[in-house]
Structure formats: C-alpha cells, structure tokens
Design an enzyme around this catalytic site. Structure first.
Site, PDB file in Angstrom:
ATOM      1  N   GLU A 114       0.854  -1.188   0.000  1.00 52.48           N
ATOM      2  CA  GLU A 114       0.000   0.000   0.000  1.00 52.48           C
ATOM      3  C   GLU A 114       0.890   1.238   0.000  1.00 52.48           C
ATOM      4  O   GLU A 114       2.105   1.139   0.195  1.00 52.48           O
ATOM      5  CB  GLU A 114      -0.939  -0.010   1.203  1.00 52.48           C
ATOM      6  N   HIS A 242      -9.159  10.207   2.024  1.00 53.02           N
ATOM      7  CA  HIS A 242      -8.748   9.073   1.191  1.00 53.02           C
ATOM      8  C   HIS A 242      -8.941   9.470  -0.269  1.00 53.02           C
ATOM      9  O   HIS A 242     -10.004   9.961  -0.641  1.00 53.02           O
ATOM     10  CB  HIS A 242      -9.581   7.829   1.525  1.00 53.02           C
ATOM     11  N   ARG A 288      -1.159   9.483   1.254  1.00 54.38           N
ATOM     12  CA  ARG A 288      -2.550   9.775   0.887  1.00 54.38           C
ATOM     13  C   ARG A 288      -2.843  11.258   0.687  1.00 54.38           C
ATOM     14  O   ARG A 288      -3.612  11.633  -0.194  1.00 54.38           O
ATOM     15  CB  ARG A 288      -3.482   9.265   1.976  1.00 54.38           C
ATOM     16  N   HIS A 349     -11.526  10.330   5.605  1.00 55.42           N
ATOM     17  CA  HIS A 349     -11.353   8.907   5.921  1.00 55.42           C
ATOM     18  C   HIS A 349     -11.004   8.631   7.385  1.00 55.42           C
ATOM     19  O   HIS A 349     -11.567   7.736   8.003  1.00 55.42           O
ATOM     20  CB  HIS A 349     -10.249   8.352   5.023  1.00 55.42           C
ATOM     21  N   ARG A 384      -1.557   9.294   8.607  1.00 59.67           N
ATOM     22  CA  ARG A 384      -1.458   7.877   8.982  1.00 59.67           C
ATOM     23  C   ARG A 384      -0.911   7.036   7.833  1.00 59.67           C
ATOM     24  O   ARG A 384      -1.344   7.167   6.685  1.00 59.67           O
ATOM     25  CB  ARG A 384      -2.843   7.372   9.359  1.00 59.67           C
TER      26      ARG A 384
HETATM   27  C1  FAD Z   1     -14.074   2.105   4.610  1.00 60.95           C
HETATM   28  C2  FAD Z   1     -12.919   1.992   5.541  1.00 60.95           C
HETATM   29  C3  FAD Z   1     -11.818   1.198   5.211  1.00 60.95           C
HETATM   30  C4  FAD Z   1     -10.727   1.078   6.085  1.00 60.95           C
HETATM   31  N1  FAD Z   1      -9.692   0.235   5.760  1.00 60.95           N
HETATM   32  C5  FAD Z   1      -8.695   0.038   6.665  1.00 60.95           C
HETATM   33  C6  FAD Z   1      -7.670  -0.926   6.431  1.00 60.95           C
HETATM   34  O1  FAD Z   1      -7.664  -1.614   5.429  1.00 60.95           O
HETATM   35  N2  FAD Z   1      -6.704  -1.074   7.379  1.00 60.95           N
HETATM   36  C7  FAD Z   1      -6.676  -0.339   8.532  1.00 60.95           C
HETATM   37  O2  FAD Z   1      -5.762  -0.525   9.368  1.00 60.95           O
HETATM   38  N3  FAD Z   1      -7.646   0.575   8.774  1.00 60.95           N
HETATM   39  C8  FAD Z   1      -8.650   0.766   7.883  1.00 60.95           C
HETATM   40  N4  FAD Z   1      -9.627   1.688   8.152  1.00 60.95           N
HETATM   41  C9  FAD Z   1      -9.596   2.435   9.424  1.00 60.95           C
HETATM   42  C10 FAD Z   1     -10.018   1.496  10.555  1.00 60.95           C
HETATM   43  O3  FAD Z   1     -11.065   0.664  10.120  1.00 60.95           O
HETATM   44  C11 FAD Z   1     -10.480   2.251  11.782  1.00 60.95           C
HETATM   45  O4  FAD Z   1      -9.603   3.281  12.098  1.00 60.95           O
HETATM   46  C12 FAD Z   1     -10.534   1.307  12.975  1.00 60.95           C
HETATM   47  O5  FAD Z   1     -11.313   0.190  12.639  1.00 60.95           O
HETATM   48  C13 FAD Z   1     -11.108   2.018  14.187  1.00 60.95           C
HETATM   49  O6  FAD Z   1     -11.363   1.052  15.163  1.00 60.95           O
HETATM   50  P1  FAD Z   1     -11.955   1.494  16.558  1.00 60.95           P
HETATM   51  O7  FAD Z   1     -12.147   0.245  17.345  1.00 60.95           O
HETATM   52  O8  FAD Z   1     -11.149   2.574  17.120  1.00 60.95           O
HETATM   53  O9  FAD Z   1     -13.387   2.141  16.188  1.00 60.95           O
HETATM   54  P2  FAD Z   1     -14.636   1.563  15.406  1.00 60.95           P
HETATM   55  O10 FAD Z   1     -14.318   0.307  14.713  1.00 60.95           O
HETATM   56  O11 FAD Z   1     -15.191   2.652  14.576  1.00 60.95           O
HETATM   57  O12 FAD Z   1     -15.660   1.247  16.563  1.00 60.95           O
HETATM   58  C14 FAD Z   1     -16.243   2.298  17.321  1.00 60.95           C
HETATM   59  C15 FAD Z   1     -17.476   1.768  18.020  1.00 60.95           C
HETATM   60  O13 FAD Z   1     -17.933   2.701  18.987  1.00 60.95           O
HETATM   61  C16 FAD Z   1     -19.343   2.761  18.953  1.00 60.95           C
HETATM   62  N5  FAD Z   1     -19.776   4.054  19.500  1.00 60.95           N
HETATM   63  C17 FAD Z   1     -19.425   5.290  19.061  1.00 60.95           C
HETATM   64  N6  FAD Z   1     -20.007   6.233  19.816  1.00 60.95           N
HETATM   65  C18 FAD Z   1     -20.739   5.583  20.766  1.00 60.95           C
HETATM   66  C19 FAD Z   1     -21.587   6.013  21.826  1.00 60.95           C
HETATM   67  N7  FAD Z   1     -21.841   7.307  22.081  1.00 60.95           N
HETATM   68  N8  FAD Z   1     -22.189   5.059  22.589  1.00 60.95           N
HETATM   69  C20 FAD Z   1     -21.994   3.744  22.350  1.00 60.95           C
HETATM   70  N9  FAD Z   1     -21.228   3.292  21.343  1.00 60.95           N
HETATM   71  C21 FAD Z   1     -20.593   4.197  20.571  1.00 60.95           C
HETATM   72  C22 FAD Z   1     -19.652   2.596  17.467  1.00 60.95           C
HETATM   73  O14 FAD Z   1     -20.978   2.219  17.236  1.00 60.95           O
HETATM   74  C23 FAD Z   1     -18.635   1.513  17.091  1.00 60.95           C
HETATM   75  O15 FAD Z   1     -19.115   0.250  17.384  1.00 60.95           O
HETATM   76  C24 FAD Z   1     -10.732   1.810   7.289  1.00 60.95           C
HETATM   77  C25 FAD Z   1     -11.815   2.625   7.627  1.00 60.95           C
HETATM   78  C26 FAD Z   1     -12.915   2.709   6.780  1.00 60.95           C
HETATM   79  C27 FAD Z   1     -14.069   3.576   7.164  1.00 60.95           C
END
Ligand code: FAD
Length: 519
Positions: A114, A242, A288, A349, A384
């Site tokens: 990537e 992105h 990016r 993104h 990032r």
């Molecule tokens: C389309 C896309 C593709 C991506 N591809 C990649 C990739 O290939 N590789 C990579 O490393 N990263 C990738 N990323 C980035 C990565 O997915 C995210 O940065 C990472 O998954 C974030 O994880 P997290 O656990 O911090 O949050 P999240 O996975 O977003 O989880 C947050 C959770 O908190 C909950 N929440 C939020 N507010 C509240 C509230 N007030 N009360 C209760 N629950 C709440 C939400 O509902 C959710 O379940 C991508 C992101 C996107 C959008």
C-alpha cells in the site's frame, strides 16, 4: 448497574481491550449504540493490516510510519508499533481470535503493498479484512464469562467526580471518571452505569464531513464527551482524506482500497492521461494527502467532478479473486472494474488526532482510558500510514488491558459510587424535529467540507469557527430542550467535534501531512 470496566465501542480497539480484561477476571460491560455489535469502522476495513514483509525490519517500518506522519509522529508510539506488530497480529488475531488471512497457492501469507510502505508487508483477508476480523473478535468475546454486551445504548457522557458527584470536596480532587450515562435507544430511558474504569473506544468522526468513507455511527461522540469531561485532545487538525472513493450519488463514497493501487491501478484523467508522476516520485503510492491534493488539483484545473482509477491491466481473473467485494460493489453501481476505469473522488477517511494518551491508554483524567481511532498516542503524526489503524487498536487495546491488570489493586478500590447523581433530563420536547436535525447536519457537513477540508486557509477557517459557534449555540439549546435520545446526542457531539477540528486547524499555521494551508 455496576461493573469494573465499561468499554464504549465494539470495534477492534474495544473488542481487544474487553477480551483481555474479561479473561483477566474483570467484570466488563461492552457498549455499542448500534443495534448490532458489528456496526463500526472496523467492519468496513478492506485493505489489511501491517504484518512483516520478506525483507522487512522494525527499523524500516518505523521509518515508514515517521515519514508518512510528516516527521512529527511520536517516536515512542511508532517504535512500539513497529516492534510489536508481528507478535500482536499473531497472538491476538491469528491465535486468540482465529482470523484466517489470505494465503497464496504455496500456502504462504499473500502480503500486499500500500501507499508509502517501502515493502510488501500487509496481511489481508481478501478485500474485507475488517469484516472478518470483527466477526472473529466478537465470536471470541461470546466465550468470555465476565462480559456483558449492551447494544442499542448510546453513551451520553462520562460520569466524573467533579460533574456528577455530591461529594462536597470534589473540586479539590483530580478529575476522575466513575462510569457513564447511556440512553436505551428503544425507550429513551437513561441508565447510570458505574464503573471503576472507563475505556473509550468510540472510533472516528467521519460523519462531520459531507463526503466520507465512514459509516453512519462515526459521529465523533468520544472526542466530544472526553472534551466535556476535561480530557486533553491533540492533533485534531490532521484529518486524513482518502483519495479513491467511488463517485456515484448512491454509493456513499464507497472506498476503493489503497491495495488496488498497490496491485497496479493507475489514476487517470478523462483523456486517459496518468498524472501522479507530476506530483510525487512514488506516483499512485505516494502518501494519501499528496494523492488527494493531486486529484483535487486536477479536478479544479479541468472543472471535472471526478477522475478515474484504472486497474484493467491486471486482468479480470486476478481482480475478481483479489478484490471480490470492491469488484462486486462497483458492478452494482454499473462499473465493471475489469473492463473500464471507475470514477473516483477523495473523501474524509480517518482522524489522526484524538484524546491524548500515554502508551498504556491513559488520559489526563484518572480512570479514563482511550484506545483506537478516538485516541491519540501520536503514532500517526500528521498523516497515517496505510493499514496501521487496525494494528493500533490491537496493540494499544492489549497494552491498556495489560496495564490495568498489572495495577489491579489501585483500580479496584471503593470509589464512593453512592454519591453519584442520577441522570437529570432537562428536555421537555418529546421528539427532536427532523427538519431541524437534517438542516443542522447539512450545515455542519458543508462547513467542514468547504472550510476545513483537504485544503485550508485562514479566512475559510475563521468563517468555519464563526458559523460552527453559532450552530453550537443553537444545537445546545435544542439538546437542552429535547428529551435525550440518540439523534440529538449525535448531532451535539458532531458539532462539538467539528469545532475541535476547526479550532486546532486554525491554530496551526504550518502545513504538514494531512493539514495543508494555502496561506
Ligand atoms: C471504509 C474503511 C476502510 C478502512 N480500511 C482500513 C484498512 O484496510 N486497514 C486499517 O488498518 N484501517 C482501515 N480503516 C480504518 C479502521 O477501520 C479504523 O480506524 C478502525 O477500525 C477504528 O477502530 P476502533 O475500534 O477505534 O473504532 P470503530 O471500529 O469505529 O468502533 C467504534 C465503536 O464505537 C461505537 N460508538 C461510538 N459512539 C458511541 C456512543 N456514544 N455510545 C456507544 N457506542 C458508541 C460505534 O458504534 C462503534 O461500534 C478503514 C476505515 C474505513 C471507514
């Protein structure tokens, strides 16, 4: 309700922290505002997760993180991630969760490339890596005895000693988190959930922008509630866009992963001319922010609303095998990636900034931890490196849980929960008016996209802050007047998070990485 630890958010960061803490005997309550635990940015991740390439080394990965981050990443965080990537992926994902990554015909991991990586080092599960990780993580959590899942509950605020206690000496004590208030989305009743530790794993803020790859629940709740509680947030101006999302009115900026470019896709204009060479020697695989600005510049010069991504040269069979999800989705919208270039446009993104934490997830508030996208260890600096955010969630989720377990005796003490007030709802109006809600969202998203987007100037930022301040006052009145519910909580958080981004963007006059100023 009482427990040892409340984890807010069930994406990768929340799942990993909850898994290790429950395994270590803590009673854990894992909350998600969505009805379905899967709903998260994690579930949407396509491209993959950093592992270790053939001629790779810790130093090489460290250098790539620092260089993508514009030289301002926290070296301590970058070193930890570079050193722990391989073991964390193996221990957490492969051994504990049972994730099966894609292998080649010889049974070796199929490592992909990537942007801004100097070697092929990314593990993937076809092109839906996040979905497979999330499913396996939640399956592993189902077997943890000490864990309670609370879905369809929106956390409103962190309970803190100074805001919500009747202790008359509270002002003289450090700000201390003691649980959360959460509203049941089905009946709008508010629960007081008391806990000795709160871990915020609420993910990102993409929905504050008009165009974003992030799913609907990414409304910036964690940033806003931490800020209200008194936490320190940094690097909020480094908002990563992105470069390659599908241009189609109904596709919601469906992401076309960077790994598509890693496998040879070229960005072209409407005349079929590749232009990335003009902007960076790494061409399509430049960082990016550079690819994003190159595309926006070409669009500005040509007056076109999009450019194209052409991957036809790698052949139909490989495209279908390697990118089944992306191929299928583009086809649904009428574009056959194997036969023709697809229209693309940049979109917001990822948030590189967030709640400042140390290397064990600790914030400046006692007993409040933050992990994943909502947190900022400084790992990403100004930009990032691709495929490091799932990894960050795993490494720091695990480190946070280990730190809490090592200091169990200090954390599992009596906190005087009896002095914590119940939730007081000031709202009189039963239902938020959808016309007001929609218009406020439109206003916020347009302000952020037009004035706090990929290219920023002081006049735009000044205007953004004036407009956002006005919006904030209106939304705050609206919030106070309406009975608490998910819709109004999200809008309020989104506006407050927008203000945090705009203010930090205005305060920083230096263009680095994802923060690019034209003045
Ligand atoms: C389309 C896309 C593709 C991506 N591809 C990649 C990739 O290939 N590789 C990579 O490393 N990263 C990738 N990323 C980035 C990565 O997915 C995210 O940065 C990472 O998954 C974030 O994880 P997290 O656990 O911090 O949050 P999240 O996975 O977003 O989880 C947050 C959770 O908190 C909950 N929440 C939020 N507010 C509240 C509230 N007030 N009360 C209760 N629950 C709440 C939400 O509902 C959710 O379940 C991508 C992101 C996107 C959008």
């Amino acid at each position: 309700m009482e427990c040892d630890v409340v984890v807010v958010g069930s994406g990768i960061a929340g799942c990993v922290s909850a898994y290790y803490l429950a395994r270590d005997g803590f009673s854990v309550c894992l909350i998600n505002k969505a009805e379905n635990l899967y709903e998260s940015n994690t579930y949407q991740a396509q491209g993959g997760i950093v592992y270790r390439g053939k001629k790779d080394s810790y130093d090489l990965l460290f250098e790539d993180i620092i260089s993508a981050g514009g030289g301002i990443s926290n070296p301590e965080a970058a070193r930890i991630v570079a050193q722990e990537s391989e073991s964390a992926v193996e221990e957490v994902l492969i051994n504990n969760f049972g994730v099966e990554f894609t292998k080649d015909l010889k049974g070796r991991y199929d490592l992909t490339e990537e942007g801004a990586h100097s070697t092929r080092r990314i593990l993937h599960a076809f092109d839906c890596t996040g979905r497979i990780i999330e499913e396996k993580a939640l399956k592993a959590l189902e077997n943890c005895f000490n864990l309670t899942f609370l879905t369809n509950h929106t956390v409103i605020d962190i309970i803190t000693l100074d805001h919500h206690s009747t202790d008359k000496f509270r002002k003289y004590k450090p700000i201390t988190s003691m649980g959360v208030y959460a509203v049941d989305n089905k009946n709008n009743k508010v629960l007081k959930i008391l806990s000795k530790i709160v871990i915020l794993a609420t993910g990102g803020l993409g929905q504050i922008y008009l165009h974003t790859t992030n799913p609907p629940q990414a409304t910036g709740d964690g940033y806003a509630m931490a800020n209200r509680a008194g936490a320190r947030l940094i690097n909020m101006e480094y908002t990563q866009f992105h470069p390659t999302t599908l241009y189609h009115p109904k596709a919601n900026n469906f992401l076309i992963s960077e790994s598509v470019r890693g496998e040879g896709a070229v960005i072209i204009d409407k005349n079929g001319r590749a232009f990335m060479e003009k902007y960076h020697p790494m061409k399509e695989l430049a960082p990016r922010d550079i690819v994003t600005r190159a595309i926006l510049n070409e669009m500005l010069e040509s007056g076109e609303k999009f450019v194209y991504l052409d991957i036809t040269k790698i052949g139909e069979d490989k495209i279908k095998l390697r990118f089944p999800n992306i191929y299928g989705t583009c086809l649904e919208y009428g574009f056959d990636m194997a036969l023709e270039p697809v229209p693309i446009v940049p979109a917001f993104h990822y948030s590189c900034g967030g709640i400042l934490t140390d290397m064990n997830g600790r914030t400046n508030i006692e007993r409040l931890f933050a992990v994943g996208e909502v947190a900022c260890t400084g790992l990403h600096g100004a930009n990032r490196l691709a495929s490091t955010s799932l990894l960050e969630g795993i490494i720091f989720g695990k480190r946070t849980a280990a730190f809490i377990n090592e200091n169990k005796k200090d954390y599992l003490t009596d906190l005087g929960f009896s002095k914590i007030l119940d939730w007081i709802d000031t709202g009189v109006t039963d239902k938020a008016d959808p016309a007001l809600i929609n218009q406020d969202w439109n206003l916020l998203k347009n302000i952020m996209w037009n004035y706090v987007g990929a290219v920023r100037g002081s006049k735009r930022l000044r205007r953004a802050i004036v407009d956002l301040n006005n919006l904030n006052v209106d939304v705050e009145d609206f919030y106070r007047d309406t009975k608490v519910c998910r819709t109004i909580i999200e809008l309020r958080n989104a506006v407050q998070t927008g203000l945090l981004v705009a203010r930090q963007a205005r305060a920083n006059r230096e263009s680095i990485g994802a923060h690019f100023r034209i003045d």
